[in-house]
Design a protein around this motif. Structure first.
Motif, mmCIF file in Angstrom:
data_model
loop_
_atom_site.group_PDB
_atom_site.id
_atom_site.type_symbol
_atom_site.label_atom_id
_atom_site.label_comp_id
_atom_site.label_asym_id
_atom_site.label_seq_id
_atom_site.Cartn_x
_atom_site.Cartn_y
_atom_site.Cartn_z
ATOM 1 N N GLU A 39 0.824 -1.211 0.000
ATOM 2 C CA GLU A 39 0.000 0.000 0.000
ATOM 3 C C GLU A 39 0.858 1.261 0.000
ATOM 4 O O GLU A 39 0.600 2.203 -0.763
ATOM 5 C CB GLU A 39 -0.923 -0.002 1.220
ATOM 6 N N GLU A 42 2.689 1.662 -3.476
ATOM 7 C CA GLU A 42 1.807 2.131 -4.536
ATOM 8 C C GLU A 42 1.428 3.599 -4.332
ATOM 9 O O GLU A 42 1.343 4.360 -5.306
ATOM 10 C CB GLU A 42 0.574 1.233 -4.604
ATOM 11 N N HIS A 43 1.214 4.003 -3.093
ATOM 12 C CA HIS A 43 0.942 5.405 -2.809
ATOM 13 C C HIS A 43 2.135 6.274 -3.204
ATOM 14 O O HIS A 43 1.966 7.366 -3.773
ATOM 15 C CB HIS A 43 0.633 5.593 -1.325
ATOM 16 N N CYS A 44 3.339 5.792 -2.937
ATOM 17 C CA CYS A 44 4.552 6.514 -3.302
ATOM 18 C C CYS A 44 4.646 6.706 -4.809
ATOM 19 O O CYS A 44 4.925 7.806 -5.300
ATOM 20 C CB CYS A 44 5.776 5.761 -2.788
ATOM 21 N N ASP A 46 2.174 6.633 -7.058
ATOM 22 C CA ASP A 46 1.123 7.546 -7.505
ATOM 23 C C ASP A 46 1.492 8.998 -7.199
ATOM 24 O O ASP A 46 1.248 9.906 -8.003
ATOM 25 C CB ASP A 46 -0.202 7.196 -6.826
ATOM 26 N N ARG A 47 2.092 9.213 -6.037
ATOM 27 C CA ARG A 47 2.471 10.581 -5.646
ATOM 28 C C ARG A 47 3.554 11.130 -6.574
ATOM 29 O O ARG A 47 3.475 12.282 -7.031
ATOM 30 C CB ARG A 47 2.962 10.594 -4.207
ATOM 31 N N ARG A 96 -5.430 3.361 -11.580
ATOM 32 C CA ARG A 96 -5.486 4.409 -10.556
ATOM 33 C C ARG A 96 -5.184 5.800 -11.119
ATOM 34 O O ARG A 96 -5.837 6.773 -10.770
ATOM 35 C CB ARG A 96 -4.490 4.106 -9.429
#
Length: 330
Positions: A39, A42-44, A46-47, A96
């Motif tokens: 998690e 993936e957040h990294c 996307d950022r 995403r």
């Protein structure tokens, strides 16, 4: 301005992203520490893409991943230094963020970059060794990446060179990358320090004061300053690299081997010694042509540049296929 893509090199230590044009020039870069969970990772990603996309018009994203991918690169099956297992990383990320995303093995991405824009450009059969947290390898045969039957070739970092040696995150012991990588340099320094006295070594003093502060980069800096402990660690590194180069040449007989990755920047500390080791250990030494061995031209940027080029190429091929199907009335 040429069409722009983002290349992201996802290693076990850091995640590096760049906006790259079709000449292999990086126009903007970002960097982050590699998160430990799916998690967070993936957040990294996307950022990083979000920040770069806010500043540039991006057509696609390429991911250079340090792990085992299926032959069609749709799934990350296993990554020794990353949390993904049987994960459709590119497809999920594309969903995403809303733009096409393509995945590639990190060493293959580096090989694409060095062959397209860097040191491997004149090789007929070229190997690119990406040496950083571990070892990745990419093989270009007549201008095409060789992936093997199941998409994982050539996975050389986890060949055992020291039976029952240092433990490896892959589950085996004695893997080549445990003796020839940035993290291996740290392990070697610790072992050397435990087995001898280094009174004239500032690096030894640093390690005694704060064991967690010493990194591969710091060891390279200390070696450049003449630190005896660091120089001894690089001598061991060169021996292990020479062993591996001889193994590569015996199996694949390339005409060119490029040393890339984070440790590739310090090639002046070990490459000449590794060449000598390679030449002496090669089967039939003295009676066959040696491969040329070069340091990287693109350095740590090779993974990002290669991933961006993979994304550009895959997007063009997909668009060409759609055009052809539309012309045929599909």
């Amino acid at each position: 301005m040429s069409e722009l893509t983002i290349g992201i090199d996802i290693g076990g230590t850091s995640v590096r992203a760049a906006v790259v044009d079709d000449r292999g020039q990086m126009l903007d870069t970002l960097r982050a520490v590699t998160p430990a969970t799916v998690e967070a990772l993936e957040h990294c990603l996307d950022r990083l893409v979000g920040e770069l996309s806010a500043r540039w018009s991006i057509s696609a994203v390429g991911l250079a991943i340090a792990g085992f991918l299926t032959r069609d690169r749709s799934t990350v099956r296993f990554a020794p230094h990353l949390p993904w297992r049987e994960a459709r990383v590119a497809e999920e990320m594309s969903r995403r963020i809303g733009i096409p995303v393509f995945a590639e093995h990190d060493a293959n991405a580096a090989a694409v970059a060095e062959w397209r824009f860097g040191a491997a450009g004149h090789g007929h059969n070229s190997f690119v060794l990406a040496i950083g947290t571990g070892i990745g390898a990419g093989l270009v045969l007549d201008g095409r990446l060789y992936r093997g039957s199941h998409g994982v070739a050539p996975e050389l970092g986890h060949l055992v060179i020291v039976p029952d040696g240092r433990p490896c995150p892959c589950g085996k012991r004695g893997c080549w990358e445990r003796y020839c990588s940035g993290t291996a340099l740290v392990d070697t320094v610790v072992e050397l320090l435990a087995n001898g006295e280094w009174r004239r070594s500032p690096l030894a003093e640093e390690l005694a004061a704060d064991p967690g502060s010493v990194t591969g980069r710091r060891i390279a800096a200390a070696a450049n300053e003449g630190d005896p402990l660091a120089l001894s660690a690089f001598a061991s590194f060169a021996t292990s690299l020479g062993q591996g180069l001889a193994m590569i040449a015996d199996v694949f007989d390339p005409d060119l081997i490029v040393i890339a990755g984070g440790v590739g920047r310090a090639s002046g500390l070990y490459l000449d010694d590794a060449r000598e080791q390679y030449a002496s250990l090669l089967t039939g030494a003295g009676h066959r042509t040696l491969a040329r061995i070069r340091g990287t031209q693109l350095g740590e940027s090779a993974g990002m540049i290669g991933a961006a080029e993979v994304a550009r190429t895959e997007l063009a091929q997909r668009d060409d296929g759609r055009l052809a199907r539309a012309t045929l009335g599909d």
